[in-house]
Write a protein that holds these residues in place. Structure first.
Motif, mmCIF file in Angstrom:
data_model
loop_
_atom_site.group_PDB
_atom_site.id
_atom_site.type_symbol
_atom_site.label_atom_id
_atom_site.label_comp_id
_atom_site.label_asym_id
_atom_site.label_seq_id
_atom_site.Cartn_x
_atom_site.Cartn_y
_atom_site.Cartn_z
ATOM 1 N N PRO A 66 0.974 -1.280 0.204
ATOM 2 C CA PRO A 66 0.014 -0.082 0.006
ATOM 3 C C PRO A 66 1.188 1.178 0.079
ATOM 4 C CG PRO A 66 -0.188 -1.242 2.080
ATOM 5 C CD PRO A 66 0.790 -1.980 1.042
ATOM 6 N N ARG A 98 0.040 5.313 -1.998
ATOM 7 C CA ARG A 98 0.010 6.155 -1.053
ATOM 8 C C ARG A 98 1.351 7.711 -1.539
ATOM 9 N NH1 ARG A 98 -0.516 4.503 4.720
ATOM 10 N NH2 ARG A 98 -0.278 6.481 5.288
ATOM 11 N N ALA A 108 0.941 9.608 -5.058
ATOM 12 C CA ALA A 108 -0.433 10.599 -4.424
ATOM 13 C C ALA A 108 0.489 11.686 -3.301
ATOM 14 C CB ALA A 108 -1.569 10.109 -3.515
ATOM 15 N N LEU A 109 1.316 11.635 -2.824
ATOM 16 C CA LEU A 109 1.745 12.382 -1.603
ATOM 17 C C LEU A 109 3.030 13.258 -3.255
ATOM 18 C CD1 LEU A 109 2.766 10.921 1.144
ATOM 19 C CD2 LEU A 109 1.571 12.697 1.008
ATOM 20 N N ALA A 162 2.829 11.367 7.252
ATOM 21 C CA ALA A 162 1.819 10.188 6.571
ATOM 22 C C ALA A 162 2.162 8.736 6.969
ATOM 23 C CB ALA A 162 2.019 10.726 4.490
ATOM 24 N N PHE A 163 3.255 8.410 6.584
ATOM 25 C CA PHE A 163 3.629 7.321 6.800
ATOM 26 C C PHE A 163 4.425 6.397 8.983
ATOM 27 C CE2 PHE A 163 4.024 7.024 2.065
ATOM 28 C CZ PHE A 163 3.137 6.451 2.146
#
Length: 948
Positions: free
Chosen positions: A15, A19, A22-23, A68-69
């Motif tokens: 995943p 992501r 997208a960032l 984000a992560f």
């Protein structure tokens, strides 16, 4: 499993990949909303070439990835070329799930907290040292175990290096260099990142009696080959016989010999490890060359600024005096060590004043700007700074919630220099960090250049950012910086402060004539650290010097003695705190197939709001096919990155004849930039005859304006001296024949008071109520100009008897007027006669006369308050009369030194409270002197003059 775009396997259900992409898409849309090259974001896309992300944008990307992560990426993530490389780092870090945490969590609480005080306080400074080597010896004799450097790498705890440990490593390097045949004065190049190796190597070269030549290291190992090719010219210019660098360079060392055939050795610091001898080799002298500072990015025509030990120490001492530096300070720096601000202002100045230096690498700052602030908080840093882009990066990369819990109230000097300072950036930075205790008055715009060592204009701490608002239209039309209070009509220039103690500035026109205050022109300077020139480059040395002054290449104006920089005459761009020269890029892009050779312009476009300068490439081409133009656009982007390690912000492919040139074929970068900013690129150029006619007309108009300005100046000179002559004539006819001294002084006061406004001199007197009336006193005042006696006479309505040098008594033209005005003549060179003269002076005071004395004795062309002689204060103490300190501010600007060209302007006179003698001995006189000096120093608008 599925194949990634770069050929590697990655789980199909991972995943992280969508992501991450997208960032990237979100950031690219923010930074390049008009991106039209049609290149999708893929794992193998180049972040710089394909996606147009510079180092600032990549710093923002890393911050968003961490948030984000929920991981913390290493500093090396900033060097990642593709999203695939970022994904690999992300996968390796996600296994441990390191949370970024609160602001101070990135620094281990167990690490030493400002342990520099553990070995006792450092006292004094090596004021008698004449070389950097002697400075180190001074510290080694007093506190060899005192921590000097706190080096931060990937780990949370710093590596601490004491003076003794730095010296031991340097001695081993010096011994190894000597075994390799290094002789006194040899140039040794350093191409090392910020690390222990750099500091040890640099001082090891000094201990060997050689000259270090710092060169900026490659940002990415993959670009090492091209990097070395481009730096061969610097090595050749310096005549370097040995290069100390990273281990990866040995495999491509042969590439340097074509450009630098005299280069004999390329070694790592690990190879320079010999047992040092007991005696240091080749101790240098004060006049010995201590450093060759090459202007950053100069590869086409490298210029190495020569700086001796004496020049470096003079600048360090002047900066330290102005900043009130002490060993109790703590300096926190991420500034590059190949740049003068990081090398001299941060490290060598800290070395001199025994200031602990907390160091992180520029790469660490770019990848995580928050850590800079964390280290200031943790180590209670008092001095730190950055180019404007560093402050701008903090604004872009640090959300307000990340500074919660920080305490930056310790930060007393936050300097901003090395590139144009944005008042807006400083204002927003203050607001961001105000909750953390950062004081507004800690911010400090400064100005300097390598040719002055580093610092030239620095304000006293605590002033904050001062912006001078001038009329925009007036400034554009005539260069006059007329104050403007209507925001709609105003243009602001940041005040960079006055020159350092012992330094002088002047603003000159194109003919080299000195301009008045608030008139824009070329900035020139003098000072004890002014370079002797560029190494082995006579032609550039001639361009640098203008008589006894040095050209800075910048433009600006003076207002109340403070410098305001308006722009750069030279074509150098400033990007990310580094100078980028357009010539190499233009030549390389011009060699691309499809680009018209010699028809490429590279320039910077400054954003007033952010202070960031964009890198713009404009290239002419006949290609019209859209697909071919996209390929050409990509090739130019690759070329720019390969040369300067940063992407172009905008690339414009334009029709032939769009890049403007002079009649002789030279690129007109400034004019092309104006067309770019006005949206006029691609407009058909007018015929050559019209261009020539327009240039000729503008040239004649400019000459006419300059001629009129010069004529106005000479008209004022004639007018002013006619007024002064008229005043002297009136005094001789009306005042001097009067029978009483008091009447003669009253006449002189009335005449000079009337002359001031007629001559355009605005006189402001403060503290006149401190005059003791009819009681005698001793007036002591600073001496800055021939105008001092004139303005004092106009300002003070009292009878005074000046002390004059005895030579004036023997001149017919001066003896009669001075005698009639009650002057007392004193001998300056014969001690016995001088003592008899001072006895007569004391008798005059005892008889009720008021004396006016210049205790400096004489004045100098350059600003600065000299030390006071004791005669005036001994006279007051022996006679038991008070001293009135008087500070004159402004006469030096109106009539400098021993020139005879006056200027109109403002003069302020400040009278202090009466200083009563507390006895009649030497100590009483000394207290009077110190109190009077302190008052005058605070109000005269100048700093203490440095001796030696």
């Amino acid at each position: 499993m599925q194949k990634r775009d770069d050929g590697h396997d990655t789980p199909a259900t991972d995943p992280m990949q969508p992501r991450l992409l997208a960032l990237l898409e979100e950031l690219i849309q923010e930074t390049h909303p008009d991106r039209c090259n049609g290149v999708p974001v893929r794992l193998n896309s180049r972040l710089d070439r394909d996606l147009g992300l510079d180092s600032l944008a990549r710093s923002e990307l890393l911050l968003r990835i961490e948030q984000a992560f929920g991981v913390r990426l290493p500093e090396s993530a900033l060097l990642a070329d593709t999203p695939a490389a970022l994904l690999q780092l992300l996968q390796s870090r996600s296994a441990t799930k390191q949370q970024p945490g609160k602001p101070r969590a990135t620094v281990s609480p167990s690490a030493p907290e400002a342990t520099h005080g553990s070995f006792g306080p450092a006292t004094g400074a090596p004021t008698e040292a004449t070389t950097l080597n002697a400075v180190m010896d001074w510290h080694l004799q007093r506190h060899p175990d005192r921590p000097h450097l706190y080096l931060y790498g990937e780990e949370d705890d710093p590596q601490i290096l004491s003076y003794g440990e730095l010296e031991l490593g340097a001695r081993r390097v010096a011994a190894a260099l000597e075994l390799r045949g290094t002789r006194h004065g040899d140039r040794i190049a350093l191409m090392l990142p910020t690390s222990r190796d750099y500091f040890v190597a640099f001082f090891g070269v000094l201990r060997a009696g050689a000259v270090p030549v710092p060169i900026y290291p490659p940002a990415r190992p993959a670009q090492l080959e091209e990097h070395l090719r481009r730096h061969g010219r610097i090595l050749d210019s310096a005549g370097a016989g040995l290069l100390i660098t990273v281990a990866e360079a040995s495999s491509v060392a042969h590439l340097l010999h074509a450009e630098a055939p005299q280069l004999r050795h390329i070694v790592t610091l690990a190879e320079l490890d010999e047992q040092p001898s007991s005696a240091p080799p080749h101790p240098p002298e004060a006049s010995s060359l201590a450093l060759l500072q090459y202007t950053s990015g100069s590869t086409g025509d490298p210029k190495g600024v020569q700086l001796s030990h004496a020049q470096l120490l003079a600048n360090i001492r002047a900066m330290g005096e102005r900043l009130e530096a002490t060993p109790d300070d703590v300096f926190v720096s991420w500034l590059p060590l190949y740049h003068d601000m990081g090398l001299i202002a941060a490290w060598l100045a800290s070395l001199y004043y025994a200031i602990p230096l907390v160091v992180m690498s520029p790469l660490a700052f770019l990848s995580r700007p928050l850590r800079w602030l964390e280290l200031i908080d943790r180590h209670r840093g008092t001095i730190s700074g950055a180019p404007n882009f560093g402050y701008e990066l903090c604004l872009r990369a640090i959300p307000p919630e990340r500074i919660q819990g920080m305490d930056l109230s310790c930060w007393r000097v936050a300097f901003n220099g090395a590139e144009p300072v944005s008042a807006s950036t400083m204002e927003h930075f203050t607001k961001l960090l105000a909750p953390a205790g950062l004081r507004r008055d800690a911010l400090m715009p400064v100005y300097g250049l390598a040719e002055a060592a580093v610092g030239l204009c620095v304000a006293r701490p605590g002033r904050g950012v001062v912006v001078d608002s001038v009329n925009r239209d007036r400034f554009a039309a005539s260069g006059e910086a007329r104050p403007e209070y209507d925001p709609a009509a105003a243009q602001g220039f940041v005040n960079c402060g006055p020159p350092l103690p012992g330094y002088a500035l002047r603003i000159v026109d194109d003919q080299g004539h000195t301009l008045a205050e608030r008139q824009e022109g070329d900035i020139e300077f003098q000072g004890p650290s002014a370079t002797d020139g560029y190494f082995d480059n006579h032609e550039e040395c001639e361009k640098l010097r203008h008589g006894d002054w040095l050209r800075t290449g910048d433009r600006g104006y003076l207002a109340n003695g403070d410098l305001h920089v308006s722009g750069r005459r030279k074509d150098v761009l400033v990007r990310g705190g580094r100078n980028i020269y357009p010539y190499d890029i233009e030549a390389a892009v011009g060699r691309l197939e499809g680009i018209r050779k010699g028809c490429v312009a590279v320039f910077g476009s400054h954003d007033q709001a952010t202070g960031v300068e964009s890198l713009i490439v404009v290239a002419e081409t006949h290609v019209e096919d859209p697909a071919q133009r996209r390929e050409l656009h990509g090739a130019i982007a690759d070329t720019v990155v390969a040369i300067v390690n940063v992407p172009a912000d905008d690339i414009r492919l334009v029709p032939p004849h769009s890049v403007l040139k002079t009649s002789s074929g030279k690129i007109r970068r400034a004019a092309t930039r104006d067309f770019y900013q006005q949206g006029r690129l691609g407009e058909r150029a007018p015929p050559v005859w019209r261009q020539v006619a327009g240039l000729t007309l503008r040239s004649w108009c400019r000459r006419l304006r300059l001629g009129l300005a010069e004529a106005c100046n000479w008209a004022y000179y004639a007018y002013a001296w006619s007024l002064f002559g008229l005043g002297i004539g009136l005094l001789a006819l009306v005042g001097l024949p009067l029978p009483r001294l008091a009447w003669r002084w009253r006449a002189a006061h009335i005449i000079t008071r009337a002359l001031m406004p007629l001559a355009g001199i605005r006189l402001h007197v403060h503290g006149r109520e401190h005059l003791p009336g009819k009681r005698p006193c001793v007036l002591v005042t600073n001496h800055a100009s021939y105008l001092d006696v004139l303005v004092l006479t106009a300002a003070l309505p009292c009878t005074m008897r000046y002390l004059a040098k005895e030579e004036l008594e023997h001149r017919t033209a001066t003896r009669l007027p001075l005698t009639r005005m009650g002057a007392l003549f004193v001998e300056r060179f014969d001690p016995r006669q001088a003592e008899r003269d001072m006895q007569q002076v004391e008798q005059a005071v005892a008889a009720g006369d008021t004396l006016a004395i210049f205790p400096e004795g004489t004045f100098h062309p350059e600003p600065g308050l000299d030390d006071f002689h004791m005669g005036a204060f001994l006279t007051a103490a022996h006679a038991g009369v008070p001293v009135v300190p008087v500070a004159i501010d402004g006469t030096r600007r109106l009539l400098r030194g021993r020139e005879w060209r006056p200027h109109p302007g403002r003069v302020a006179i400040h009278l202090g409270s009466l200083l009563q003698p507390e006895g009649s001995d030497w100590n009483a006189a000394l207290r009077l002197k110190n109190d009077a000096y302190d008052f005058i120093l605070r109000h005269c608008g100048e700093d203490r003059r440095r001796r030696g």
